[in-house]
Write a protein that holds these residues in place. Structure first.
Motif, PDB file in Angstrom:
ATOM      1  N   SER A 179      45.454   5.820  50.830  1.00 13.67           N
ATOM      2  CA  SER A 179      46.059   6.581  49.954  1.00 13.67           C
ATOM      3  C   SER A 179      46.270   7.842  49.301  1.00 13.67           C
ATOM      4  N   MET A 182      42.585   7.960  46.817  1.00 12.63           N
ATOM      5  CA  MET A 182      41.348   7.927  48.519  1.00 12.63           C
ATOM      6  C   MET A 182      41.667   9.202  48.491  1.00 12.63           C
ATOM      7  N   ASP A 209      49.400   6.924  40.545  1.00 10.47           N
ATOM      8  CA  ASP A 209      48.750   5.587  39.460  1.00 10.47           C
ATOM      9  C   ASP A 209      48.213   5.665  38.243  1.00 10.47           C
ATOM     10  N   VAL A 210      47.969   5.395  37.323  1.00 12.94           N
ATOM     11  CA  VAL A 210      47.695   4.579  35.613  1.00 12.94           C
ATOM     12  C   VAL A 210      46.241   4.441  36.069  1.00 12.94           C
ATOM     13  N   THR A 211      46.266   3.228  37.321  1.00 12.83           N
ATOM     14  CA  THR A 211      45.167   2.104  37.898  1.00 12.83           C
ATOM     15  C   THR A 211      44.285   3.521  37.756  1.00 12.83           C
ATOM     16  N   THR A 212      45.070   3.896  38.384  1.00  9.82           N
ATOM     17  CA  THR A 212      44.198   4.417  40.669  1.00  9.82           C
ATOM     18  C   THR A 212      43.559   6.403  39.230  1.00  9.82           C
ATOM     19  N   GLN A 213      44.560   6.294  38.059  1.00 12.59           N
ATOM     20  CA  GLN A 213      44.059   7.533  37.564  1.00 12.59           C
ATOM     21  C   GLN A 213      43.107   7.691  36.649  1.00 12.59           C
ATOM     22  N   ALA A 214      43.167   6.450  35.821  1.00  8.35           N
ATOM     23  CA  ALA A 214      41.845   6.060  35.086  1.00  8.35           C
ATOM     24  C   ALA A 214      40.442   6.344  36.475  1.00  8.35           C
ATOM     25  N   GLN A 215      40.365   5.634  37.416  1.00  7.94           N
ATOM     26  CA  GLN A 215      39.270   5.687  38.037  1.00  7.94           C
ATOM     27  C   GLN A 215      39.102   7.222  38.428  1.00  7.94           C
ATOM     28  N   LEU A 217      39.395   9.858  36.487  1.00  9.97           N
ATOM     29  CA  LEU A 217      39.393  10.643  35.590  1.00  9.97           C
ATOM     30  C   LEU A 217      37.656  10.086  35.271  1.00  9.97           C
ATOM     31  N   ARG A 218      37.321   8.463  35.106  1.00 13.62           N
ATOM     32  CA  ARG A 218      35.979   8.129  34.533  1.00 13.62           C
ATOM     33  C   ARG A 218      34.999   9.115  35.937  1.00 13.62           C
ATOM     34  N   LEU A 238      48.251  14.381  27.453  1.00 20.11           N
ATOM     35  CA  LEU A 238      47.760  14.809  25.562  1.00 20.11           C
ATOM     36  C   LEU A 238      46.553  13.416  26.098  1.00 20.11           C
ATOM     37  N   GLY A 239      47.085  11.938  26.684  1.00 25.80           N
ATOM     38  CA  GLY A 239      45.271  11.499  26.595  1.00 25.80           C
ATOM     39  C   GLY A 239      44.563  11.674  27.348  1.00 25.80           C
ATOM     40  N   GLN A 243      40.317  12.316  26.207  1.00 30.74           N
ATOM     41  CA  GLN A 243      39.917  11.963  27.310  1.00 30.74           C
ATOM     42  C   GLN A 243      38.391  12.518  28.142  1.00 30.74           C
TER      43      GLN A 243
END
Lengths: 346, 324
Positions: A179, A182, A209-215, A217-218, A238-239, A243
């Motif tokens: 994906s 990945m 996607d946002v949820t993937t983006q969060a992963q 970035l973390r 800017l978000g 972060q």
């Protein structure tokens, strides 16, 4: 434009303890594109400092020169039409612009690596991700991966590090079997494979996607802590800056218009453009219907209709007479806060 | 507010999954899987979800650009699925659409004047003169000047093109405007201009919007009510304020926690999306809650039964076995 006068002020980077802790210092960088319609000044005097172990965010809208800056650092500007005409990029004390092609190749992918926006198109579709990962290591660090088996070990190890489940199986996969998220993990694994000092990430999560983006970035934050790699995060969001970054440079039409720590940029932005950007983003769950969003009027000027003086003067709510005449040099209202706006002239 | 403009019931659409050189069909992907929706007059209904959740398919179904497998779509009291030909076209005049990509949705070989006039010609809305006059009015309404009418789309910036798309959509006086990611391709400062324009037009023309986006902040700003979609289903539906104040469905929470907030003091909270959310495929979706493979609270019931969308509080619908 009074270049002499400007240069005197310009050559003072944000961090004042130059030489200790500064990994990358860019001074007065000009990258121009020589096109049929004339010269496009994509970068028009950039000054930047990246401290080692930190993340520097480069924000701006499309066409402001963010990507050109990222490519200029690695000398990947297609020539012709583009050329770095002036300036210096000092990385660990060496000026990257004076290196030979052979020397810069030793730096690319080895001490400075890059992640691009489109993970799917950045990977080669006809090779397994394992062999692509191994290639990076065998090319740059022969002693770490002399044999095929060793290279495969390194590849599996890297995939494990970026959180890809069952890496022993995944090394044999082709990019289309993964994906988008990945694939971006694979790109990060590749970028980190040679333990670089600096990783340049050009909009690394825009296609996700946002949820993937969060992963992702973390993951980047965690890896930075672990490896001590500095990151240049090029983004329009800017978000993401808030972060992930410690320092921020705001770009507009080929200039860094504001350069400061992340807290300062968000709590007291100085440049009218930065202020406008901050006000124009809707914030989640904070809206009051009926209140209008602040919108910066007009459009980003193009190379052909660049106004005289400050390039923001046609859209600026705080415009003054001098703004229409002369390009502002960087001013320093606070010791660690640079801003290119006549409002802050001492 | 309660005068109902659009009523969608049990809408379903599945696509054939094809593979191999000869395109042999190997399965069905339920893109929209039993969706109920209402849109009232003057209302903005936000539709959020990630790519592939069926947002755009739902929009296409409502417009009958895609033929539904099951369900009813009633617009202004008329059933779209029963209407054919001329009648369908007449009903559809009341609902228009704006797409995400303002570069791909304007014909590069036509001048702006004829782009905006085309829908009016198709729906025979008056003489040439009337149409020309109305075209000028529309340009002004969306904040463009009259002398731009003779230009071609490539001469405009992204934000201006989106304004042209809006003018074209408004040319036939629709009651409902379906906006499919209208600001996603635009820069932040331009995005705010278009959002403000949409708000102004709604007040002025008493329009209803279905506003589709993956950006929670933008949807939250514009919408009265928000529907959260996941895998072709609506998992939560509520008024915007309640949804942000107390999200109920685990997926909604996960979405909200994933949005990077433009404030350095608040760090990304640990969200509970696990990698396998991306890896699950169509076969697992036949029964049970579609979110159960990724949900930290999932138990036997979630895997066995698909939860219904039930009203928890007034106007707040949630489809989840666990959160009561």
């Amino acid at each position: 434009m009074d270049t002499e006068k400007q240069d005197a002020v310009t050559h003072a980077p944000v961090s004042q303890d130059t030489g200790n802790g500064d990994l990358l210092i860019i001074e007065d960088l000009h990258t121009h594109f020589f096109t049929h319609d004339g010269i496009v000044r994509a970068l028009d005097g950039i000054d930047l400092v990246l401290k080692s172990g930190k993340t520097l965010g480069i924000v701006g809208e499309s066409g402001c020169g963010k990507t050109v800056l990222a490519l200029s650092i690695l000398r990947l500007i297609p020539n012709p039409p583009g050329r770095i005409v002036k300036g210096s990029i000092r990385f660990q004390g060496r000026d990257l612009l004076t290196l030979t092609e052979r020397e810069i190749r030793q730096i690319r992918g080895n001490s400075i690596s890059m992640i691009f926006q489109e993970p799917m198109t950045s990977l080669n579709p006809v090779f397994t991700i394992g062999s692509q990962l191994a290639e990076v290591v065998t090319l740059h660090q022969k002693r770490r991966a002399g044999t095929k088996a060793q290279a495969r070990e390194v590849a599996i190890d890297m995939l494990k590090k970026v959180g890809i489940p069952s890496p022993e199986k995944r090394v044999r996969d082709y990019p289309h079997q993964l994906s988008g998220g990945m694939c971006q993990r694979v790109m990060i694994a590749m970028a980190l494979a040679c333990q670089p000092m600096l990783m340049i990430a050009d909009e690394p999560t825009t296609a996700l996607d946002v949820t993937t983006q969060a992963q992702i970035l973390r993951l980047m934050n965690t890896l930075k802590e672990e490896t001590g790699t500095s990151i240049i995060m090029v983004t329009h969001d800017l978000g993401i800056v808030a972060q992930t970054c410690q320092d921020v440079a705001v770009m507009y039409t080929g200039h860094v218009v504001e350069h400061a720590g992340v807290e300062a940029i968000f709590s007291c932005p100085l440049h009218p453009y930065t202020k406008g950007l901050m006000q124009s983003i809707p914030r989640m769950g904070e809206k009051v219907r009926g209140t209008r969003l602040y919108a910066i009027p007009g459009n980003v000027p193009t190379a052909r209709n660049m106004p005289k003086g400050c390039s923001f003067n046609t859209r600026c709510p705080e415009v003054m007479e001098i703004c229409r005449q002369e390009t502002p040099p960087p001013f320093r209202p606070e010791p660690l806060h640079l801003v290119r706006c006549w409002r802050y002239a001492p | 507010m309660n005068d109902r403009l659009l009523e969608v019931r049990g809408l379903k659409k599945a696509f054939l999954l094809k593979s191999g050189v000869f395109g042999k069909s190997t399965g069905l992907i339920p893109a929209v899987d039993g969706v109920d929706l209402d849109v009232s007059a003057d209302e903005t209904l936000g539709l959020v979800g990630e790519s592939g959740c069926g947002k755009t398919t739902l929009a296409k179904l409502v417009l009958m650009l895609e033929k539904p497998d099951a369900g009813t779509i009633v617009f202004e009291g008329k059933d779209l699925r029963k209407a054919r030909g001329k009648d369908l076209r007449k009903i559809r005049k009341g609902m228009q659409v704006i797409f995400q990509d303002p570069f791909g949705s304007l014909n590069p070989r036509k001048r702006v004047a004829s782009i905006i006039a085309e829908p009016m010609i198709i729906h025979t809305m008056g003489s040439k003169k009337d149409i020309a006059r109305r075209t000028v009015d529309l340009m002004e309404m969306v904040g463009l000047s009259e002398d731009m009418l003779s230009r071609y789309p490539h001469e405009f910036s992204g934000g201006q093109r989106q304004r042209i798309c809006i003018a074209r959509a408004l040319s036939v006086n629709p009651r409902l405007l379906i906006c499919d990611e209208p600001v996603s391709a635009l820069d932040v400062s331009i995005q705010a201009q278009v959002i403000n324009l949409l708000v102004d037009l709604q007040e002025k023309l008493r329009l209803s919007y279905i506003f589709i986006s993956h950006d929670l902040a933008v949807v939250g700003y514009l919408s009265h009510r928000i529907a959260v979609m996941f895998r072709g289903r609506i998992v939560e539906l509520s008024d915007a304020h309640t949804l942000f104040a107390s999200p109920q469905h685990p997926y909604t929470r996960c979405l909200m926690e994933s949005v990077p907030e433009p404030s350095p003091q608040r760090t990304i909270r640990k969200n509970h999306v696990t990698g396998n959310l991306l890896e699950t495929n169509g076969d697992d979706l036949q029964k049970g809650c579609p979110y159960s493979p990724a949900c930290p609270w999932a138990d036997g019931q979630c895997i066995a039964e698909t939860p219904e969308l039930v009203e928890r509080n007034t106007g707040h619908f949630v489809s989840c076995h666990r959160h009561r």
